[in-house]
Scaffold this motif. Structure first.
Motif, PDB file in Angstrom:
ATOM      1  N   LEU A   5       0.834  -1.203   0.000  1.00 30.36           N
ATOM      2  CA  LEU A   5       0.000   0.000   0.000  1.00 30.36           C
ATOM      3  C   LEU A   5       0.869   1.254   0.000  1.00 30.36           C
ATOM      4  O   LEU A   5       0.557   2.251  -0.665  1.00 30.36           O
ATOM      5  CB  LEU A   5      -0.917  -0.014   1.219  1.00 30.36           C
ATOM      6  CG  LEU A   5      -2.025  -1.068   1.220  1.00 30.36           C
ATOM      7  CD1 LEU A   5      -2.806  -1.027   2.528  1.00 30.36           C
ATOM      8  CD2 LEU A   5      -2.973  -0.862   0.042  1.00 30.36           C
ATOM      9  N   HIS A   6       1.977   1.190   0.751  1.00 36.21           N
ATOM     10  CA  HIS A   6       2.874   2.341   0.787  1.00 36.21           C
ATOM     11  C   HIS A   6       3.488   2.597  -0.586  1.00 36.21           C
ATOM     12  O   HIS A   6       3.579   3.744  -1.044  1.00 36.21           O
ATOM     13  CB  HIS A   6       3.958   2.088   1.826  1.00 36.21           C
ATOM     14  CG  HIS A   6       4.910   3.244   1.979  1.00 36.21           C
ATOM     15  ND1 HIS A   6       4.520   4.481   2.443  1.00 36.21           N
ATOM     16  CD2 HIS A   6       6.239   3.344   1.713  1.00 36.21           C
ATOM     17  CE1 HIS A   6       5.552   5.297   2.472  1.00 36.21           C
ATOM     18  NE2 HIS A   6       6.615   4.631   2.031  1.00 36.21           N
ATOM     19  N   ASN A   7       3.896   1.542  -1.259  1.00 37.77           N
ATOM     20  CA  ASN A   7       4.455   1.698  -2.607  1.00 37.77           C
ATOM     21  C   ASN A   7       3.415   2.222  -3.584  1.00 37.77           C
ATOM     22  O   ASN A   7       3.711   3.039  -4.454  1.00 37.77           O
ATOM     23  CB  ASN A   7       4.995   0.351  -3.105  1.00 37.77           C
ATOM     24  CG  ASN A   7       6.309  -0.008  -2.437  1.00 37.77           C
ATOM     25  OD1 ASN A   7       6.957   0.854  -1.860  1.00 37.77           O
ATOM     26  ND2 ASN A   7       6.685  -1.276  -2.506  1.00 37.77           N
ATOM     27  N   ARG A   8       2.176   1.744  -3.417  1.00 40.33           N
ATOM     28  CA  ARG A   8       1.110   2.225  -4.298  1.00 40.33           C
ATOM     29  C   ARG A   8       0.861   3.713  -4.072  1.00 40.33           C
ATOM     30  O   ARG A   8       0.627   4.477  -5.013  1.00 40.33           O
ATOM     31  CB  ARG A   8      -0.166   1.430  -4.031  1.00 40.33           C
ATOM     32  CG  ARG A   8      -1.296   1.734  -4.991  1.00 40.33           C
ATOM     33  CD  ARG A   8      -2.516   0.888  -4.673  1.00 40.33           C
ATOM     34  NE  ARG A   8      -2.187  -0.539  -4.669  1.00 40.33           N
ATOM     35  CZ  ARG A   8      -3.047  -1.469  -4.290  1.00 40.33           C
ATOM     36  NH1 ARG A   8      -4.256  -1.144  -3.872  1.00 40.33           N
ATOM     37  NH2 ARG A   8      -2.680  -2.746  -4.316  1.00 40.33           N
ATOM     38  N   SER A   9       0.913   4.135  -2.812  1.00 39.65           N
ATOM     39  CA  SER A   9       0.719   5.549  -2.510  1.00 39.65           C
ATOM     40  C   SER A   9       1.841   6.390  -3.100  1.00 39.65           C
ATOM     41  O   SER A   9       1.599   7.456  -3.682  1.00 39.65           O
ATOM     42  CB  SER A   9       0.646   5.743  -0.999  1.00 39.65           C
ATOM     43  OG  SER A   9       0.552   7.102  -0.678  1.00 39.65           O
ATOM     44  N   ARG A  10       3.078   5.903  -2.964  1.00 37.38           N
ATOM     45  CA  ARG A  10       4.202   6.639  -3.532  1.00 37.38           C
ATOM     46  C   ARG A  10       4.121   6.670  -5.056  1.00 37.38           C
ATOM     47  O   ARG A  10       4.453   7.691  -5.683  1.00 37.38           O
ATOM     48  CB  ARG A  10       5.518   5.995  -3.095  1.00 37.38           C
ATOM     49  CG  ARG A  10       5.773   6.089  -1.599  1.00 37.38           C
ATOM     50  CD  ARG A  10       7.075   5.429  -1.222  1.00 37.38           C
ATOM     51  NE  ARG A  10       8.212   6.041  -1.874  1.00 37.38           N
ATOM     52  CZ  ARG A  10       9.465   5.634  -1.725  1.00 37.38           C
ATOM     53  NH1 ARG A  10       9.722   4.583  -0.947  1.00 37.38           N
ATOM     54  NH2 ARG A  10      10.450   6.240  -2.349  1.00 37.38           N
ATOM     55  N   PHE A  11       3.654   5.606  -5.656  1.00 38.65           N
ATOM     56  CA  PHE A  11       3.500   5.578  -7.115  1.00 38.65           C
ATOM     57  C   PHE A  11       2.427   6.577  -7.552  1.00 38.65           C
ATOM     58  O   PHE A  11       2.591   7.260  -8.568  1.00 38.65           O
ATOM     59  CB  PHE A  11       3.126   4.171  -7.567  1.00 38.65           C
ATOM     60  CG  PHE A  11       2.904   4.057  -9.048  1.00 38.65           C
ATOM     61  CD1 PHE A  11       3.973   4.060  -9.935  1.00 38.65           C
ATOM     62  CD2 PHE A  11       1.612   3.974  -9.567  1.00 38.65           C
ATOM     63  CE1 PHE A  11       3.763   3.970 -11.308  1.00 38.65           C
ATOM     64  CE2 PHE A  11       1.394   3.882 -10.931  1.00 38.65           C
ATOM     65  CZ  PHE A  11       2.480   3.881 -11.802  1.00 38.65           C
ATOM     66  N   GLY A  12       1.338   6.676  -6.799  1.00 34.10           N
ATOM     67  CA  GLY A  12       0.293   7.644  -7.126  1.00 34.10           C
ATOM     68  C   GLY A  12       0.797   9.072  -7.048  1.00 34.10           C
ATOM     69  O   GLY A  12       0.473   9.907  -7.907  1.00 34.10           O
ATOM     70  N   VAL A  13       1.603   9.374  -6.016  1.00 36.95           N
ATOM     71  CA  VAL A  13       2.167  10.716  -5.900  1.00 36.95           C
ATOM     72  C   VAL A  13       3.103  11.005  -7.072  1.00 36.95           C
ATOM     73  O   VAL A  13       3.104  12.108  -7.638  1.00 36.95           O
ATOM     74  CB  VAL A  13       2.901  10.869  -4.558  1.00 36.95           C
ATOM     75  CG1 VAL A  13       3.646  12.204  -4.504  1.00 36.95           C
ATOM     76  CG2 VAL A  13       1.924  10.760  -3.400  1.00 36.95           C
ATOM     77  N   LEU A  14       3.899  10.012  -7.464  1.00 32.10           N
ATOM     78  CA  LEU A  14       4.816  10.190  -8.591  1.00 32.10           C
ATOM     79  C   LEU A  14       4.049  10.466  -9.882  1.00 32.10           C
ATOM     80  O   LEU A  14       4.450  11.333 -10.677  1.00 32.10           O
ATOM     81  CB  LEU A  14       5.692   8.949  -8.746  1.00 32.10           C
ATOM     82  CG  LEU A  14       6.686   8.959  -9.918  1.00 32.10           C
ATOM     83  CD1 LEU A  14       7.666  10.118  -9.766  1.00 32.10           C
ATOM     84  CD2 LEU A  14       7.432   7.636 -10.003  1.00 32.10           C
ATOM     85  N   VAL A  15       2.951   9.749 -10.089  1.00 33.05           N
ATOM     86  CA  VAL A  15       2.141   9.973 -11.283  1.00 33.05           C
ATOM     87  C   VAL A  15       1.571  11.389 -11.281  1.00 33.05           C
ATOM     88  O   VAL A  15       1.561  12.077 -12.315  1.00 33.05           O
ATOM     89  CB  VAL A  15       1.017   8.927 -11.370  1.00 33.05           C
ATOM     90  CG1 VAL A  15       0.024   9.286 -12.465  1.00 33.05           C
ATOM     91  CG2 VAL A  15       1.607   7.537 -11.619  1.00 33.05           C
ATOM     92  N   ARG A  16       1.106  11.842 -10.117  1.00 35.18           N
ATOM     93  CA  ARG A  16       0.568  13.199 -10.023  1.00 35.18           C
ATOM     94  C   ARG A  16       1.646  14.243 -10.295  1.00 35.18           C
ATOM     95  O   ARG A  16       1.400  15.251 -10.978  1.00 35.18           O
ATOM     96  CB  ARG A  16      -0.047  13.416  -8.644  1.00 35.18           C
ATOM     97  CG  ARG A  16      -1.291  12.589  -8.380  1.00 35.18           C
ATOM     98  CD  ARG A  16      -1.916  12.983  -7.050  1.00 35.18           C
ATOM     99  NE  ARG A  16      -3.106  12.191  -6.764  1.00 35.18           N
ATOM    100  CZ  ARG A  16      -3.113  11.086  -6.046  1.00 35.18           C
ATOM    101  NH1 ARG A  16      -1.971  10.642  -5.511  1.00 35.18           N
ATOM    102  NH2 ARG A  16      -4.219  10.414  -5.837  1.00 35.18           N
TER     103      ARG A  16
END
Length: 338
Positions: A5-16
């Protein structure tokens, strides 16, 4: 599981962040570069508004996207490193400072109050762009990359950044809130179509004329604000500003008979007045409509309460009257007469 979940959150921030960088870079192509100062000053700079809206909507964690977009826009074969650094720092500082000031003032992106409009204009547009323009122009002056008058370039840069907030940011905030209406009203859609078609037609005619007739489009901005509020008014201001800057960059009509500085100041004045008219009038009309709807709702509730009370009184007409003494049974409280 938590690691995933933490990696998914960091990936979402990177996409944004990458999305914000792409939006800032793409909007920079819409900016009009002034011939003054070797193209350093921009009379209208949309990335300022795009970056501020990105921070308001996505949060402060996407600020690196503004930096990446500004750097990608500033880098070119003939650009010096100090100029690239100055533009990058100035763009990032302007958007972040504007976001912090708006957040501290309790700004609401929906723009429901006149206070929010004034906060956006002063704390989101005027104040942070002073800092950003000063950083950029002073850095260019120190590095020797500035070839024109310092005061003129600073003024154009400051107003251009502020217009990016006043013209672009409200439009983007309204677009993000748009929803398809539950009730389709053909007459209202027809009115909106006629409004935009008439405004664009008049703009094309006035921009081709030898006289400066830009301000004839203001009645359409007022019409849009009065009838459709922020969504249409901000769109009208953006379209009118874009077409005017395009005509000036091509030397069309009256712009061919004046100096570059005169044309820039005329365009910036037109864009500022159009944007402020759209914002202030739209919010004022919306507040009036909301107050009127509230008064009508209270009036309906009051009428219903009065009607219900009247029905109760009709059902028991003598409920509130004291019972009269029966005949032959005198009131014991009255004295007897002989």
């Amino acid at each position: 599981m938590e690691f995933a979940l933490h990696n998914r959150s960091r990936f979402g921030v990177l996409v944004r962040i990458l999305g914000v960088a792409a939006a800032c870079y793409a909007s920079s192509w819409l900016g009009v570069h002034s011939p003054l100062g070797g193209g350093v000053a921009s009379p209208l700079w949309p990335p300022t508004g795009v970056g501020l809206v990105a921070l308001l909507v996505l949060g402060p964690r996407v600020w690196p996207g503004i930096t990446i977009g500004a750097m990608a826009m500033a880098i070119s074969p003939e650009a010096a490193l100090p100029a690239v650094a100055a533009i990058t720092i100035g763009a990032t500082l302007t958007s972040v400072l504007g976001y912090l000031l708006l957040d501290a003032a309790g700004f609401r992106p929906e723009l429901p109050r006149l206070r929010d409009v004034l906060v956006l204009v002063v704390l989101g547009g005027i104040a942070p762009t002073v800092v950003g323009a000063t950083v950029v122009v002073c850095s260019l002056q120190a590095s020797g990359a500035l070839t024109a008058d310092f005061g003129t370039i600073w003024l154009i840069e400051w107003i251009g950044d502020a217009l990016g907030v006043l013209v672009v940011a409200p439009f983007l905030l309204m677009v993000l809130r748009l929803r398809w209406p539950q009730v389709f009203r053909p007459a209202r859609w027809l009115e909106a179509t006629v409004l935009f078609a008439a405004m664009v037609t008049l703009l094309v005619l006035t921009l081709r004329a030898d006289e400066q007739l830009l301000f004839l489009t203001f009645p359409f901005v007022v019409w849009a604000a009065w009838r459709f509020q922020l969504a249409a008014a901000t769109a009208c201001a953006l379209v009118a500003t874009t077409l005017a800057f395009y005509a000036a960059s091509r030397g069309m009509g009256a712009f061919a008979f004046h100096s570059d500085l005169s044309n820039i100041l005329t365009l910036q004045s037109f864009a500022a007045v159009a944007a402020l008219t759209a914002l202030v009038l739209s919010v004022t009309v919306a507040a009036r409509n909301e107050a009127r709807a509230h008064v009508e709702e209270v009036a309906v509730q009051l009428a219903a309460a009065v009607h219900q009370l009247d029905r109760r009184l009709r059902v028991q007409p003598g409920a509130d009257r004291p019972a009269s003494p029966e005949r032959g049974n005198p009131d014991p409280a009255q004295p007897k007469t002989t």
